[in-house]
Write a protein that holds these residues in place. Structure first.
Motif, short mmCIF file in Angstrom:
data_model
loop_
_atom_site.label_atom_id
_atom_site.label_comp_id
_atom_site.label_asym_id
_atom_site.label_seq_id
_atom_site.Cartn_x
_atom_site.Cartn_y
_atom_site.Cartn_z
N LYS A 1 46.25 41.98 26.51
CA LYS A 1 45.75 43.05 27.26
C LYS A 1 44.35 43.11 27.07
CE LYS A 1 45.47 48.34 27.27
NZ LYS A 1 46.09 49.69 26.71
N GLY A 2 43.67 42.86 25.66
CA GLY A 2 42.40 42.66 25.42
C GLY A 2 41.67 41.53 26.10
N LEU A 3 42.43 40.24 26.02
CA LEU A 3 41.97 39.06 26.76
C LEU A 3 41.94 39.39 28.20
CD1 LEU A 3 41.01 36.21 26.60
CD2 LEU A 3 43.60 35.78 26.55
N LYS A 4 42.86 39.97 28.76
CA LYS A 4 42.51 40.08 30.34
C LYS A 4 41.49 41.03 30.71
CE LYS A 4 47.11 38.47 31.99
NZ LYS A 4 48.00 38.72 33.18
N HIS A 5 41.40 42.13 30.02
CA HIS A 5 40.03 42.92 30.01
C HIS A 5 38.92 42.38 30.02
CE1 HIS A 5 36.93 45.71 28.37
NE2 HIS A 5 37.40 46.47 29.36
N ASP A 6 38.48 41.55 28.88
CA ASP A 6 37.48 40.73 28.74
C ASP A 6 37.23 39.67 29.85
OD1 ASP A 6 37.02 42.32 26.54
OD2 ASP A 6 37.15 40.69 25.23
N ILE A 7 38.31 39.11 30.57
CA ILE A 7 38.14 38.15 31.40
C ILE A 7 37.72 39.06 32.62
CG2 ILE A 7 39.29 36.59 33.18
CD1 ILE A 7 41.36 36.11 30.71
N PHE A 8 38.12 39.88 33.07
CA PHE A 8 37.69 40.75 34.25
C PHE A 8 36.31 41.25 33.94
CE2 PHE A 8 37.66 44.26 37.19
CZ PHE A 8 37.97 43.35 38.24
N ALA A 9 35.99 41.63 32.81
CA ALA A 9 34.66 41.94 32.51
C ALA A 9 33.79 40.87 32.61
CB ALA A 9 34.59 42.53 31.12
N GLY A 10 34.13 39.77 32.10
CA GLY A 10 33.20 38.57 32.18
C GLY A 10 32.93 38.34 33.72
N ILE A 11 33.82 38.27 34.60
CA ILE A 11 33.90 38.17 35.82
C ILE A 11 32.72 39.21 36.47
CG2 ILE A 11 34.81 38.42 38.19
CD1 ILE A 11 37.33 37.29 36.80
N LEU A 12 32.87 40.39 36.23
CA LEU A 12 32.12 41.44 36.79
C LEU A 12 30.32 41.37 36.19
CD1 LEU A 12 34.18 44.53 36.49
CD2 LEU A 12 33.90 43.26 38.64
N ARG A 13 30.46 40.62 34.89
CA ARG A 13 29.03 40.72 34.39
C ARG A 13 28.09 39.69 35.16
NH1 ARG A 13 31.52 40.94 29.29
NH2 ARG A 13 31.67 38.94 29.16
N LYS A 14 29.07 38.92 35.85
CA LYS A 14 28.16 37.54 36.55
C LYS A 14 27.22 38.29 37.70
CE LYS A 14 31.69 34.06 35.75
NZ LYS A 14 30.56 33.16 35.09
N ASN A 15 26.29 37.51 37.65
CA ASN A 15 25.61 38.13 39.05
C ASN A 15 26.01 37.20 40.36
OD1 ASN A 15 24.15 35.36 39.53
ND2 ASN A 15 23.13 35.70 37.92
N TYR A 16 25.74 37.66 41.49
CA TYR A 16 26.40 37.47 42.65
C TYR A 16 26.48 35.97 42.93
CZ TYR A 16 28.03 37.35 47.69
OH TYR A 16 28.63 37.22 48.65
N VAL A 17 25.30 35.24 42.68
CA VAL A 17 25.09 33.87 42.86
C VAL A 17 26.00 33.13 41.91
CG1 VAL A 17 23.38 32.16 43.07
CG2 VAL A 17 22.82 33.92 44.02
N ASP A 18 25.96 33.58 40.60
CA ASP A 18 26.81 32.79 39.75
C ASP A 18 28.25 33.05 40.11
OD1 ASP A 18 24.59 31.63 38.33
OD2 ASP A 18 24.50 33.23 36.80
N TYR A 19 28.74 34.03 40.36
CA TYR A 19 30.30 34.42 40.81
C TYR A 19 30.51 33.52 41.96
CZ TYR A 19 33.84 36.55 43.03
OH TYR A 19 35.30 36.77 43.52
N LYS A 20 29.65 33.07 42.96
CA LYS A 20 30.14 32.31 44.03
C LYS A 20 30.22 30.89 43.79
CE LYS A 20 30.74 33.88 47.56
NZ LYS A 20 31.92 34.27 48.22
N THR A 21 29.82 30.51 42.55
CA THR A 21 29.83 28.98 42.20
C THR A 21 31.30 28.48 41.97
OG1 THR A 21 29.54 29.54 39.63
CG2 THR A 21 27.60 29.05 41.01
N ARG A 22 32.01 29.62 41.75
CA ARG A 22 33.51 29.30 41.43
C ARG A 22 34.28 29.83 42.88
NH1 ARG A 22 36.31 28.63 35.93
NH2 ARG A 22 34.29 28.23 34.47
#
Length: 531
Positions: free
Chosen positions: A82-103
């Motif tokens: 549960k904690g790991l999945k929270h941090d994964i989603f939080a890590g995705i949301l922390r990305k700026n839009y350009v970095d997010y679109k690299t994947r």
């Protein structure tokens, strides 16, 4: 992974305590088995019944504490995941839009779902199991020494041999595991990409071709999975063969002690029970070590993915006091082909600006530079004479509405409020203002919108997105091609709605705004390629 372990250490400690107690009872009952046999052979009825009673009590205690161990172990694994999945989603949301679109989006889904679940099954669930096996090995070995030191030494020497196998193939295990995870990410990314273009696939009747491409991707990922499983099977086969060979050697030694009068029938019975309890844990230990070794690279990659950036946010643009200015801005996605060249314009607070021009001329790029998605190559963008590079984010005072109407699979209310607390009356007033009277009731606010607004018309989706932006009530409103893909009547209504907005700095990107209404803007910038 240590942070998840620390947060769930209570469940972890509970699991270890329970399995230790359960194992103590499991070892103890072996001696009562031997006692029951010896007393029965000797014809001591009372002692036989007494030993049998203790045997039943120990069995019940072993089963009860093992049940609690499983409960605590499950709590630990689920809590960590549960904690790991929270941090994964939080890590995705922390990305700026350009970095997010690299994947690709499918890669993020793979990290969130498949890789997190693999870490759960191969690390979080394995750690309590590792201690279960270790406790059993230690306590059974100690009990064997109490029974007969010769049997103990032979048993431990022979049965520990398979433990070295995972270490011998450690690099191969990690490489095969990494190849599978990489192939799985690519496969999910492709599947997500194809499903996003479902309508196009149907429209062009290319289902058979897409299925062929899917089979190629699926074959690759499944081949990697098969290699991982086959390597595990080989490792387990070697481990099992060595373990069973060792078991028969120990069994022969115990039988020899009985024949020489050193063991009673009960002692032999206890020895066999102890060896049974020790052989399976040692076989399992080799597999657990294999799993823990193989998952280490994935754990390290995941820690890097979820780790927050060390640098703190410099500052946030909270408002515009008097103007936004582009001064001789040059920018290109590659240095040889600038999209904007020596581009300048200035918009005062509360002003309205229309950016016009053909597709690809740089209108949306100018907006993206203002939103801090990219840094200019030359020139400067300032807000109240402060370079925009000094701000890490401008979202607090700017709201952007893109050409694609993005709506979530949730209620109309949630799509309008974006989970903020806004009174229903304000929502209903805004819907009425934007010509969405059919939705302006509390029942409609609770109605669920399909993914990406599939149950709405194009005009309805556009106006709901505009309502959402206006309800946010930021100083700057940016609308990127708000008239795209609309019929003339609906486009005309949207134009009138935009021109009725007052009290905001508004930048509209559109190549199709009605010419007779263009004069309502304070300034109109007409782009050409490389403006």
């Amino acid at each position: 992974m240590n942070q998840y372990h620390r947060k769930n250490r209570a469940c972890y400690a509970g699991a270890l305590i329970c399995i230790l107690i359960s194992t103590l009872f499991a070892v103890g009952l072996q001696f009562f088995k031997g006692a029951v046999l010896d007393y029965a052979v000797a014809g001591q009825q009372r002692e036989t019944y007494r030993s049998a009673a203790f045997l039943i009590l120990f069995i019940l205690c072993e089963v009860l504490f093992y049940f609690f161990y499983r409960r605590f172990g499950a709590g630990y694994a689920v809590g960590c995941t549960k904690g790991l999945k929270h941090d994964i989603f939080a890590g995705i949301l922390r990305k700026n839009y350009v970095d997010y679109k690299t994947r690709q989006q499918g890669e993020y889904i793979s990290i969130y779902n498949n890789e997190a679940d693999m870490i759960r099954s191969r690390r979080f669930e394995m750690l309590p199991l590792l201690w279960e096996i270790l406790f059993k090995i230690i306590l059974v070995s100690a009990a064997l020494f109490l029974l007969d030191w010769r049997i103990a030494l032979i048993t431990i020497t022979l049965l520990t041999t398979p433990l070295y196998i995972p270490k011998l193939i450690e690099k191969t295990l990690q490489r095969v595991q990494g190849e599978y995870l990489s192939a799985l990410e690519q496969n999910l990314a492709k599947v997500n990409d194809w499903l996003s273009g479902f309508e196009i696939i149907k429209n062009f009747s290319v289902e058979r071709k897409i299925l062929t491409l899917f089979d190629e991707e699926n074959d690759t990922s499944m081949e990697k999975l098969l290699k991982d499983k086959q390597l595990g099977a080989v490792s387990q086969l070697i481990t099992a063969l060595i373990s069973y060979l060792s078991y028969f050697i120990v069994l022969a030694c115990a039988a020899w002690l009985v024949l020489n009068g050193a063991f009673s029938a009960g002692d032999f019975f206890v020895a066999i029970g102890m060896i049974d309890q020790l052989s399976y844990p040692l076989i399992s230990l080799a597999e657990i070590i294999r799993q823990l070794v193989a998952i280490q690279p994935a754990c390290r990659a995941m820690e890097k993915f979820v780790e927050p950036a060390g640098e703190q946010r410099k500052s946030v643009l909270s408002g515009v006091d008097y103007d936004i200015s582009f001064q001789n801005v040059t920018f290109g996605y590659d240095a040889q082909h600038p999209v904007l060249k020596d581009f300048s314009f200035r918009i005062q607070k509360g002003g309205r600006c229309l950016l016009q021009g053909p597709s690809g001329c740089g209108k949306t790029t100018a907006v993206n530079l203002l939103l801090r998605y990219y840094n200019v190559s030359n020139g400067s963008i300032t807000v109240d004479d402060t370079p925009i590079e000094q701000y890490d984010s401008v979202y607090d005072c700017m709201t952007v509405v893109r050409q694609e109407a993005v709506l979530f699979h949730d209620t109309l209310r949630s799509n309008l409020t974006m989970y903020r607390d806004i009174p229903d009356k304000r929502l209903l007033d805004m819907l009425n203002k934007l010509g969405l009277e059919k939705f302006s009731s509390k029942a409609s606010l609770d109605a669920v919108i399909s993914e990406n607004g599939a149950n709405l018309s194009g005009g309805e989706k556009k106006r709901i997105c505009l309502a959402r932006a206006l309800l946010r009530d930021t100083e700057v409103l940016i609308l990127d091609e708000p008239l795209a893909n609309l019929d003339d009547k609906t486009a005309g209504k949207i134009e009138d709605l935009l021109l009725s907005i007052t009290g905001k700095t508004m930048i509209v990107v559109s190549h199709q705004f009605t010419e007779s209404k263009v004069g309502a803007f304070d300034q109109v910038l007409r782009f050409a390629g490389g403006s």
